[in-house]
Structure formats: C-alpha cells, structure tokens
Design a protein around this motif. Structure first.
Motif, mmCIF file in Angstrom:
data_model
loop_
_atom_site.group_PDB
_atom_site.id
_atom_site.type_symbol
_atom_site.label_atom_id
_atom_site.label_comp_id
_atom_site.label_asym_id
_atom_site.label_seq_id
_atom_site.Cartn_x
_atom_site.Cartn_y
_atom_site.Cartn_z
ATOM 1 N N ALA A 1 -1.014 7.061 2.736
ATOM 2 C CA ALA A 1 -0.536 7.327 1.579
ATOM 3 C C ALA A 1 -0.352 6.336 0.604
ATOM 4 C CB ALA A 1 0.805 8.027 1.676
ATOM 5 N N ALA A 2 0.211 4.964 1.138
ATOM 6 C CA ALA A 2 0.428 3.975 0.390
ATOM 7 C C ALA A 2 -0.777 3.261 -0.283
ATOM 8 C CB ALA A 2 0.977 2.738 1.090
ATOM 9 N N ARG A 3 -1.979 3.559 0.361
ATOM 10 C CA ARG A 3 -3.077 2.916 -0.456
ATOM 11 C C ARG A 3 -3.656 3.772 -1.124
ATOM 12 N NH1 ARG A 3 -7.214 -0.053 3.782
ATOM 13 N NH2 ARG A 3 -5.800 -2.037 4.300
ATOM 14 N N VAL A 4 -3.140 4.896 -1.725
ATOM 15 C CA VAL A 4 -3.458 5.718 -2.690
ATOM 16 C C VAL A 4 -3.170 4.946 -4.021
ATOM 17 C CG1 VAL A 4 -3.373 7.860 -4.183
ATOM 18 C CG2 VAL A 4 -3.254 7.926 -1.461
ATOM 19 N N ALA B 1 9.246 7.921 5.604
ATOM 20 C CA ALA B 1 9.601 8.640 4.145
ATOM 21 C C ALA B 1 10.344 7.515 3.545
ATOM 22 C CB ALA B 1 10.497 9.781 4.358
ATOM 23 N N SER B 2 11.344 6.682 4.191
ATOM 24 C CA SER B 2 11.806 5.742 3.336
ATOM 25 C C SER B 2 10.891 4.480 2.998
ATOM 26 C CB SER B 2 13.214 5.228 4.067
ATOM 27 O OG SER B 2 13.913 6.037 4.610
ATOM 28 N N GLY B 3 10.081 4.148 3.897
ATOM 29 C CA GLY B 3 9.159 3.142 3.505
ATOM 30 C C GLY B 3 8.325 3.791 2.464
ATOM 31 N N LEU B 4 7.571 4.713 2.431
ATOM 32 C CA LEU B 4 6.916 5.280 1.495
ATOM 33 C C LEU B 4 7.304 5.104 0.234
ATOM 34 C CD1 LEU B 4 4.033 6.171 0.900
ATOM 35 C CD2 LEU B 4 4.659 8.453 1.204
ATOM 36 N N LYS B 5 8.865 5.394 -0.055
ATOM 37 C CA LYS B 5 9.482 5.605 -1.425
ATOM 38 C C LYS B 5 9.381 3.918 -1.847
ATOM 39 C CE LYS B 5 12.616 9.401 -0.775
ATOM 40 N NZ LYS B 5 13.936 9.770 -0.402
ATOM 41 N N ILE B 6 9.579 2.940 -0.988
ATOM 42 C CA ILE B 6 9.726 1.600 -1.486
ATOM 43 C C ILE B 6 8.055 1.226 -1.910
ATOM 44 C CG2 ILE B 6 9.971 -0.801 -0.553
ATOM 45 C CD1 ILE B 6 12.172 0.191 1.421
ATOM 46 N N LEU B 7 7.273 1.604 -1.172
ATOM 47 C CA LEU B 7 5.940 1.228 -1.633
ATOM 48 C C LEU B 7 5.172 2.112 -2.777
ATOM 49 C CD1 LEU B 7 4.401 1.609 1.968
ATOM 50 C CD2 LEU B 7 4.306 -0.593 0.791
#
Length: 930
Positions: free
Chosen positions: A877-880, A844-850
């Motif tokens: 999710a990040a590649r969206v 979750a923390s990594g996705l917020k940064i991305l």
C-alpha cells in the motif's frame, strides 16, 4: 503415619494440595530426613517442585529413598496412600524392590533412566495387578552438586496398552477365523488366541447335548498351557455345574475368582470336582440360541485370579464370534458333504452298473459306505451258494487292515448278524454297552477275530426286489454316538444301489434322486456366500472407521507431545535469559562489573539456542527457509561424530566409512546435520540391546536405468547412508515410512514426523531418499544429494567486528512491529547510529505515517502484524504513493518461506528473527545506500 499440626516453614509452598498438608503434618524427625524445619535448601526446593507439579512425581531422598510425592502420584499409589509418604521405597513397593535398587544405584551415581510402556506387577489394591508405565528418573543434586536423591515422573499407560493389545487381539482373531472351514479348527484357533492373550490355564468351546438332568457337555478339543491337562471329552453338566446351571440356561455369564473360597460353593462337592480338573478360577459364557443352551465358551485358571471387566467382556465377544464362525463352517461343511455325497453316489452307481465281478462289487460298496458315513471301518456281508450247493458268506473289510480271507463256508440257513439283518429295517446303536437290546451280548457275531472294538454302529439290510434279505451293510466306530439319521439315509441309498447292481436292474435310480438334493445344496451355498460377503463388508467398514479414529488419536497425541517438548525447552531457555538479566542488573547495582560479561554471555547463548529451536520447529512443519551452501559432507560427518556417539549411548558401535574424495553438495548444512542425527536415533531405537551403526559417504554415478529406479535425473550424486543391524522393517512398513504421522513405535514414543521431515528436506534440495530393509536383517537409509561443482569454503575463524556504519544526517527509518521490546531495541540501535527512528505498533498506524510527507528512507516491518493489515500489505500500500520505498521485512514465522521464494519486489529484503543487532545495522546501511 504420625502427623501433627505445625506452622509452614519459610519458603515452603502454600496451596500444594492434600499432599502439601500431609507433608507439613508428617513427623519427619522419625526418618533420616530429620525435622522439616532442619531440611536443607535443596531438599526443601525439590519437595516444593514435586508438590506443585500437576503430573505424578515422587522424590526418593537419600540412600534409603525416603518417599515424598504429590497429589497426582497418590492417585497412582492407590490403596498404599498415604502409608507410602515418608517410607523407604524398597519397603513401600516390596514387589519391585529389585527394580528400585537399580533406580537408586543409577540415580545416586548421577545417571538417568527412561522407560516407555514398562510392564510391572504391583499390589496397589491388595492383589497382583499388571500395569504399564512411562517412567523417567533423574538425580537431585544437593548444594555441593552431589546427587542426594532421585526424582521420578510416573505416567501410567495401562489403559492405552491394553486397548492396543485388545485391538491387535481382535484383528488376529478375525484374520484367524475368516478362512477356516472346519468347525473344530475354528474352536481350536479361538481357544488358543484367548488362552495366550489372557495367560490362562485352559480354554475351550463345548457343545451342550440333552436337557435337564441328562444335560452333557461335549468338548472336542481344548487349549491348555504347559502343565495343564486336557479335559476333552463328554461331561455330565449337573455333576459339575449344579450351582450355576440356571444362570447358564438363562444366558448369564458365570465368573469365579476363587472357587475354593467362594460362598456360592460352600459345603458343596463342586469345588473338589473342579480342583481335580485344575480349575480354581473360571469364566463361563453361555450361548443360548433359539431359547436353549447350545454351547459354552470357558476360560480356566489353576490359581485364584481376579478377572477384570475387560477380560469378561472380551471372552463374551470371542464366544459369540466363535459360535457364529462354527455355525458358518458347519454349514459350509454340510454343503460340501452334500455335494461330495451326491458325487460319490453317482460314481458308485455308475461303477456298479458296469461291474460284473461280485467280489469287486462288494468291496466297492464297502469303500463308498465308509467314505459317506465317516465310519472307522465297514463290511458288506453277502450270502451265496456255489455249484455244489454249499452256502458261503462273501465278506470284505474296509478302513482297517484286510483280513487274511474273503470267503468262508457257513452252515445253510445261518443267520448272519441275526439281530441286524433278520428283519428289513435299519438298526443303529449309539452305545452298544448301554443298549438294552443286547445286554452282555456283542452285536457282531460272525465278524472275524481281530476286528476293531465296536461302541456305535449302523447296520442296513440289502433287500432284493422280491423283498428277500440277501445281505447287509455294517459300519462301526470305536467311539459312541458317531452315526446320525443322515448317515442312515445315505446307507439305505447305498444298500439300494447294491441290491440293484446284484439284481442287474435300474442302476441309476438312487443317483438320480441325489441330483436334485445337490442342486438344492448349491442354492443354499450361494445364499450363504452372499450373507457372508455382506457380513465381511460390514466388518471391513467398521475396521476402517476404527483405524481412522486411531490415526486421529495418534495425530493429536503427537501434537500434544510436540507442544509439551516446546514448552519444556523454551522454559529452560527463558530461565537462562531471565536469570542472567536479573543477576546482570544486580551486579551492576552492586558495582561488580567484572562479572557482567559472564551473564551477558549466558543470556546470549540461551537466546541463540532458542533461535535454533524455532528453526527446527519450522523444519518439523516443513515451512522453513532452506539456506543451501556448498558443503563438505565428510567434514560434516566427522564434526558430528562425537555428538552422535553421546546421543546413541555406549552400548552401540559407531563406524564411519567416508570416502575422503567424496564430492561436495549444495545443501542446507543445518538441515543435513539434523537429518543425520535423526537417522542415527532411529537406528538406535531399532537396536534396544546392542548393535552397530555404520555411517558411509560415497560418490555415485547414476545412469539412465539406476536414475529411473531412484526417481532422479541421471548424473552425479553424493550418497550419505546410515545402516543398522537392528530389527528391520517389512515391505509394508517401508512403503509407508515417509508418510506424515506414520510410526511403528507405541503411542507416546514417536510422532511419525522424523522421516517425513527428512524426505521433504532432501526432495526440496533436489535429491532422493531410499530405504532397504528386511525383518531381522537391519535397515539402510540412503540420502542421494546432487553433486556441487563449486568449491567449499574453509571454516573461517571469528574476527573482531568493526564498528557499525553510522547514519547520514536526516536519514529516517520507520519501525512497525507489534512487540514493544523489539521496537525498543531496533529504535535504540538506530538512534545510537544517528538515524531518526519512528515507531508504529500495527500496520494501520504505520501506513498513516507513510501516507504523510514525513521523510522515510527505509521501512522496517514485521510480516505478521495484528489487525487487518500484515507487513507485506503495508509495504504494497505504501508503494502506491512511495514507489521507491525500500522495505526490510523482519519475521520469526513461516512467512519467511513465502518472502524468500521469488515473490519479493526490487528494493525489498527479509531478515529472520532473532538476529544480531549489528547485523541489522549493517543491513539497514546497505539497503539505504543501494
């Protein structure tokens, strides 16, 4: 044992249980070890490890094997604790002194010993006790590296071994009794199995006749060990069992462990009577049916013996099953006898109706009577008068050698067997010597000389339609009590048939009466068969439930064994890593930088072995990622030859027969090495004493027929075969050899996963595994691997590694991993190479940064992350919002297999933990530039 309070020596563990306190209080100055304060560091350390261990451990120090053990071992020692502490092992366990001599000899020479389910006889509680144990012996080294003692891990397996033996015994008993149709055979098989299982002197099944003071025990046959006499015969029970007849009549099992010294027999004649029969210890199980004592099942021992509760329970169970099987066999025999009787009477009646020759008629009746009554011999006496008016007796004998004559003259009006045939009734005597009707006179006047002695007989008069006695049937046996009421009924019918034949009238009346009895007998047989079928179905269902429970227990034991092995190996590896790091820190602080490389190398070596161990564990669970490479199998075999020789030991001969022109194959070489080593270990286990292992590699061209037989496509294959000269396998075992968790080894000596792992790896490679084996003729296991038409690279020498490529200004890498040490190492490497590193501890923390506008050139993420998102979900999710984001997955678990099988999207790669940091730097540079 001399004890005295004293302070705890420096370095001695506290909280080490009762044995810790006893060791501290013991007067060691009276032993070769000397006062505990003077013990060497290695002795004190070894004693501390023993006392703190939760498993039973004993240390044998010095040439005398002075014993120091822990609380768990004191339970195993039983009544010999605490006297064993500080004693010499050969004196502490005198009954196994020779065994411990070998232990000390091997251990003090630096060798190790391992036994699985080893059988010993111990006297832990003052009497002989048969036990089974897993034993592991290893040397303990002093400060100079010289073996100074032996440490033993002792795990008792007696309960499991006996449970397995009981299960096998009950299976053999059920199989042995199931098809028996003879009651005597049922008794013999049950007695033999129990006698061998309990190592008894004599075992038997006796049937009880009469009651009160006239109670007798009839033993038709018994099982006896070598040197023990049979007691088959008829016994007057009150003469032998007066002290416990009431218990038997009430259905209570009687157990004697030492009849000579048993207070129940003090001053009585029972012990001398039993001593004469070689009975000093015994178990007697009464079988009370319909309110009366009908039979007993007994086990005798010629010496005093302590019967366990399991022994008594087993004998009781066998007694009940024997009684049921005897009654079943007896019922089936009775039904068959009834059927055979009807058929015999029918045939005899038909033959008599057509037979006009008087001599043949008499012989025919005699033969039929012997067959129907079970007599040892029989005779038919018939009076007739010839044309001259002379009286003759026609006589035939069946069952013994025929007399030299058939007719002899008799005076007119002579009574033949006067006590027998003078009247019209049937006469039967169970024992003519005790029959008051005859006194000293034998009831066989008129019989020719040389006939068999008569102890019991059955005599039936043959009467004409007018009521006149015209002859008689006589059937005898040299044993007492051989004829029953049903024999009387049969012989009366036979006599009637004889009279009808003689009078030439109504030849088939007796046979027609028997037909209705035959139909009723067949109905009884059908009812009995249905009952037996239901009982067999119930037994099969119970056996299936038992087998399922056993398999579940074996699986759980395999998991426990695997867990213990993992913990042991990883603890060793972690000790090497942590110890090297501690010494590395110490040497740096001391400025002794010249020793730094030594400890760095040790830590790296332990780390590499830990990585190899995790890969083997994943292979064990069939979740590994295969890394196939063109492989020269012959070179691989020769490279492993020395390792295999060390593994199987010097007692076995290793023969390598590899074709130098063998084709290469595309295979994961590490997995193939493990498979080959596993097969050699299996071969070693099949040859516990000595033998030969042959490793062969050859080219095989499989045509259509051979390919179908091997379940492979036709083509070219390399065969790698391991052959042993061991015990071999039955077809049933071969058929299940590749099943997970299936093993023929005893519990604790194998999980049943080795061949299953090999089979999965070879099939995944596109090949096949085949086993050829026969009991006693050894085993051959062949791996068939597809031929690879490419070339095999030569082993390259290690070259000096160039410096890792550096980052271009501004390049940023996001590192997502829940392990802080991994994040620290990866970010340190990145920063050393000029990258900007950003850390995140979960998905979750990594996705917020991305999802922000911060620059990220590459995402490095673990696959297995805590929380609601794993690494793959974070990347997707990040590649969206960042469709061109490059992703490097790093993982140490089974997700690797999923990420490598074609499910990775473009711009995604994976690395398996652990990895070399320089390799990580190369991969990051490669992915950013791609």
């Amino acid at each position: 044992m001399n004890v005295a309070a004293r302070p705890t020596p420096a370095g001695f563990p506290t909280g080490s249980g009762e044995l810790g306190r006893l060791v501290l209080a013991f007067d060691w100055s009276a032993t070769p070890l000397g006062p505990i304060e003077s013990w060497s560091e290695c002795l004190r350390t070894a004693a501390s490890i023993v006392l703190l261990s939760p498993v039973p451990i004993v240390m044998l120090w010095g040439a005398d094997g002075i014993m120091i053990y822990n609380d768990a071992y004191s339970v195993f020692a039983g009544g010999r604790h605490p006297d064993l502490l500080g004693s010499k092992v050969r004196e502490g366990w005198p009954e196994v002194a020779e065994f411990n001599d070998n232990v000390m000899k091997v251990g003090l020479s630096g060798g190790t010993l391992a036994y699985r389910d080893h059988e010993l006889t111990l006297h832990r509680h003052g009497r002989p006790e048969q036990v089974w144990m897993n034993l592991d012996y290893s040397p303990v080294l002093d400060e100079t590296g010289t073996p100074a003692g032996v440490v033993a891990i002792v795990v008792e397996t007696t309960e499991r071994v006996l449970a397995e033996r009981r299960e096998r015994f009950h299976a053999r008993l059920a199989d042995g009794l199931r098809e028996l149709a003879d009651p005597l055979a049922v008794k013999s098989v049950a007695a033999s199995l129990v006698g061998r299982y309990l190592a008894a002197g004599r075992v038997g099944y006796g049937e009880v006749e009469g009651q009160g003071e006239d109670t007798h025990l009839l033993i038709a046959r018994d099982w006896c060990a070598d040197g023990i006499d049979s007691i088959a015969g008829r016994f007057h029970m009150p003469s032998y069992a007066a002290t416990f007849m009431a218990d038997l009549a009430a259905g209570r099992t009687v157990v004697f462990e030492d009849m000579e010294n048993d207070p129940r027999l003090a001053g009585l004649a029972a012990w001398p009577a039993h001593e004469a029969l070689q009975i000093r210890a015994q178990i007697i199980v009464p079988l009370v049916k319909a309110g009366r004592l009908s039979a007993v099942f007994f086990v005798h021992a010629p010496d005093a013996r302590g019967w366990s509760a399991e022994d008594v329970a087993l004998v009781g169970d066998v007694a009940e099953r024997t009684w049921a099987s005897v009654e079943r066999a007896r019922a089936e025999t009775a039904l068959r006898d009834e059927s055979r009787t009807a058929e015999t009477l029918n045939r005899t009646g038909a033959a008599l109706a057509a037979e006009l020759d008087l001599t043949r008629l008499v012989q025919m009746v005699t033969d039929a009577g012997v067959d129907l009554s079970g007599a040892e011999f029989g005779a038919f006496f018939y009076n007739l008068t010839n044309e001259a008016g002379e009286s003759y007796m026609l006589y035939t004998l069946s069952g013994v050698e025929r007399a030299a004559f058939e007719k002899f003259p008799m005076p007119r009006n002579t009574e033949v067997f006067a006590p027998t045939f003078s009247g019209s009734g049937v006469v039967r005597s169970d024992d003519i010597r005790a029959d008051p009707r005859y006194g000293r006179n034998a009831p066989h006047r008129g019989m020719p000389r040389g006939h068999l002695p008569v102890r019991s007989y059955l005599a039936v008069p043959v009467t004409s339609r007018s009521g006149a006695v015209i002859g008689g049937l006589f059937f005898g046996h040299p044993r007492t009590g051989r004829f029953k009421e049903r024999h009387e009924r049969l012989m009366v019918g036979l006599a009637g048939q004889a009279a009808i034949a003689i009078d030439n009238a109504q030849l088939f009346l007796a046979a027609q009466r028997e037909l209705e009895e035959r139909r009723r007998a067949e109905e009884k047989l059908r009812d009995l068969n249905e009952t037996l079928e239901r009982r067999v179905a119930d037994e099969v269902a119970e056996r299936v439930r038992t087998e399922d429970a056993l398999r579940q227990a074996q699986k759980m034991e395999a998991v426990g064994q695997l867990t213990g092995g993992i913990a042991h190996d990883f603890n060793n590896l972690l000790t090497g890593i942590s110890g090297s790091l501690e010494l590395l820190q110490s040497r740096i602080r001391q400025g002794r930088l010249g020793e730094v490389d030594r400890y760095v190398g040790a830590a790296q070596g332990a780390s590499k072995r830990a990585a190899a161990l995790t890969q083997r564990l994943l292979a064990f669970s069939r979740r590994q990622t295969l890394d196939p490479k063109p492989t020269d199998v012959v070179r691989l075999i020769h490279g492993m030859e020395e390792l295999i020789r060390r593994t199987v030991g010097p007692a076995l001969e290793i023969v390598v027969s590899a074709d130098a022109a063998a084709w290469p194959t595309l295979v994961d070489p590490n997995q193939l090495e493990g498979a080959l080593l596993n097969l050699c270990i299996n071969a070693r286990d099949a040859m516990p004493e000595s033998g030969r292992i042959t490793i062969a590699a050859a080219n095989r061209q499989l045509d259509d027929r051979e390919a179908r037989a091997h379940d492979l496509p036709p083509g070219e294959y390399l065969s790698l075969c391991v052959t042993d000269t061991g015990t071999g396998m039955t077809p049933e075992v071969v058929a299940r050899a590749f099943d997970p968790f299936f093993t023929t080894k005893p519990l604790g000596q194998g999980t049943g996963l080795g061949l299953s792992m090999i089979y999965g790896f070879v099939r995944q490679t596109g090949g096949q595994v085949r086993i050829e084996s026969e009991p006693g003729a050894g085993t051959t296991v062949c791996l068939y691997l597809p031929r690879h038409h490419g070339t095999v690279a030569e082993d390259a020498a290690l070259a000096e590694r160039p410096d890792a490529p550096r980052a271009v200004d501004g390049e940023t890498v996001l590192v997502v991993d829940d392990e802080p040490s991994v994040r620290m190492l990866v970010t340190d490497v990145l920063e050393d190479l000029g990258y900007t590193a950003i850390e995140a501890a979960d998905g979750a923390s990594g996705l917020k940064i991305l999802q922000t506008n911060v620059r990220v050139d590459l995402l490095v993420t673990d696959v297995g992350l805590p929380g609601s998102m794993n690494g793959r979900q974070v990347a997707d999710a990040a590649r969206v919002t960042r469709p061109d984001l490059k992703v490097l997955f790093i993982t140490g678990y089974a997700e690797t297999a999923m990420l490598r099988d074609g499910s990775l999207d473009p711009g995604m790669q994976v690395m398996t933990k652990p990895f070399v940091m320089e390799t990580l730097a190369d991969r990051i540079r490669e992915m950013i530039e791609a």
